[in-house]
Enzyme design. Structure first.
Site, PDB file in Angstrom:
ATOM      1  N   CYS A 189       0.831  -1.205   0.000  1.00 42.60           N
ATOM      2  CA  CYS A 189       0.000   0.000   0.000  1.00 42.60           C
ATOM      3  C   CYS A 189       0.870   1.260   0.000  1.00 42.60           C
ATOM      4  O   CYS A 189       0.968   1.959   1.006  1.00 42.60           O
ATOM      5  CB  CYS A 189      -0.954   0.018   1.188  1.00 42.60           C
ATOM      6  SG  CYS A 189      -2.242   1.267   1.029  1.00 42.60           S
ATOM      7  N   CYS A 367      -5.565   2.412  -5.054  1.00 44.33           N
ATOM      8  CA  CYS A 367      -5.102   3.022  -3.818  1.00 44.33           C
ATOM      9  C   CYS A 367      -6.036   4.171  -3.459  1.00 44.33           C
ATOM     10  O   CYS A 367      -5.938   5.248  -4.045  1.00 44.33           O
ATOM     11  CB  CYS A 367      -3.674   3.533  -3.979  1.00 44.33           C
ATOM     12  SG  CYS A 367      -2.976   4.176  -2.444  1.00 44.33           S
TER      13      CYS A 367
END
Length: 438
Positions: A189, A367
């Site tokens: 991430c 994201c």
């Protein structure tokens, strides 16, 4: 060193294990048609899909942890918007019923003999293997950080044992520098290191502390974000909110007793800068799983070496990979796992039929860039770092609806969709709309 010890421990959720799962120590000479290594997002998702494909009795999952975490929510936990308890459920509750759960750690993978050895010394053989072991965090690679995690002004949203420390550091902040880091390694991430900066800015404004706070984001990357469309939007936010961003800057030491962080200039070897902090959020260096790194399955850097289109191993045709442990050249996110799972399911189905895999993974990942307590820029893109968006709007714009997608809709989709093998495809968010969030 208490915090470091916590990082290395597996903690039970205190929930009894269902009788539908076999969780005892692996017995010698076990054999399964499909062996799945890892009980994280990719492992549980694929075990659910393999159960449907070949029957629960033919599938086993090797996973030592008794608690499964939805890690994307830790960004919000670190900012006080969610509780850490909401991020975890017992592994028993997410393991597909009837699938064998081998509650051990993978010690060694031997693809030449189609066997895996666990940390208790037992050996499991397989016909097909899915590797979903994730990656490893290396707090110890930053001098002084392991000890520093015991100090109240340092937090990290990348561990269940340190994420609440971020929130406490935010609450206790008085004045000075709030420093946020991005390491000089691949990370999972990659938007998360800066999300907490935006949330901290929002919290300081809400609590009346912003005038006395100087927010600094030091990233090893040469850009704020890899996709230009979203990077341009983020730079505007940085400018509007008076945030300081330093690129090609890497954390190498933490002096917690002095409240100092030492950074190296990656473009000028040997040049360092010391920054005093009132709050420090650290993203640790990350690397490949040790069991993969020491096996013939690894590439030169230690990651699982798979074909980027069909997720089959490049040298061992009965081995497949998914998620953070692979060398797929895309951002490591849960959304990427969702898209990969659909492709990998098709690949394995065709391999079982002696057919050539025809479905191709295009590198889709997502994201949700949280920019405040009520706004998100939803970044979606492919291998070529080109936007691959779900919705017919400009997703580079901050939107409240995207925050609710991230904070309220994605968690139930994860638990009831992805982990059951029901969420996937090239546009996972579109699938969300079809599922209706039951």
């Amino acid at each position: 060193m208490a915090a470091l010890r916590h990082l290395r421990q597996c903690h039970s959720a205190g929930i009894s294990i269902s009788h539908l799962h076999t969780s005892s120590r692996a017995s010698a000479k076990q054999h399964y048609k499909m062996l799945v290594l890892g009980g994280g997002s990719g492992g549980i998702t694929m075990s659910a899909r393999m159960k449907r494909m070949m029957g629960a009795e033919n599938v086993a999952v090797v996973e030592p942890s008794e608690t499964h975490y939805y890690q994307p929510i830790w960004t919000l936990v670190g900012a006080g918007a969610k509780t850490v308890a909401s991020s975890g459920r017992s592994t028993a509750s997410v393991m597909p019923s009837g699938v064998k759960w081998v509650k051990s750690k993978v010690q060694e993978i031997n693809p030449d003999t189609n066997t895996v050895r666990t940390d208790d010394g037992n050996e499991i053989s397989y016909e097909y293997l899915i590797v979903a072991l994730g990656l490893q965090l290396h707090y110890e690679k930053v001098k002084g950080l392991a000890e520093g995690l015991d100090h109240p002004k340092i937090g990290s949203n990348y561990s269940v044992k340190t994420v609440e420390k971020t929130w406490k550091a935010l609450q206790n902040f008085k004045e000075g520098n709030a420093v946020f880091t991005f390491p000089n390694t691949p990370v999972k991430c990659p938007g998360a290191p800066q999300k907490i900066m935006y949330l901290s800015d929002a919290y300081f404004r809400k609590s009346g502390k912003r005038a006395k706070a100087n927010l600094i984001y030091n990233t090893s990357l040469p850009v704020i974000f890899g996709v230009k469309k979203y990077a341009d939007a983020l730079w505007e936010i940085v400018k509007q909110r008076d945030l300081q961003v330093n690129v090609r800057t890497n954390l190498i030491e933490v002096r917690a007793d002095k409240q100092e962080a030492v950074f190296e200039n990656l473009d000028k070897p040997g040049e360092t800068t010391v920054i005093a902090y009132e709050m420090l959020h650290v993203v640790p260096p990350m690397g490949p799983n040790s069991a993969i790194k020491g096996s013939p399955l690894a590439d030169e850097a230690g990651w699982l070496d798979v074909d980027k289109e069909n997720l089959q191993h490049k040298r061992y045709q009965n081995v497949f990979g998914i998620g953070d442990c692979t060398n797929l050249p895309t951002a490591r996110t849960a959304a990427a796992v969702a898209a990969q799972s659909a492709v990998l399911n098709r690949t394995i189905s065709q391999i079982l039929k002696n057919e050539k895999p025809d479905k191709k993974y295009n590198g889709y990942t997502s994201c949700p860039l949280v920019t405040s307590y009520n706004s998100v820029i939803l970044a979606e893109f492919d291998y070529n770092l080109q936007p691959l968006e779900t919705f017919p709007i400009n997703q580079a714009k901050e939107r409240r609806i995207m925050y609710h997608l991230k904070a309220d809709m994605m968690p139930p989709l994860y638990w009831h969709g992805l982990l059951r093998g029901l969420w996937g495809g090239p546009a996972p968010y579109r699938k969300l709309l079809h599922l209706g969030m039951k």
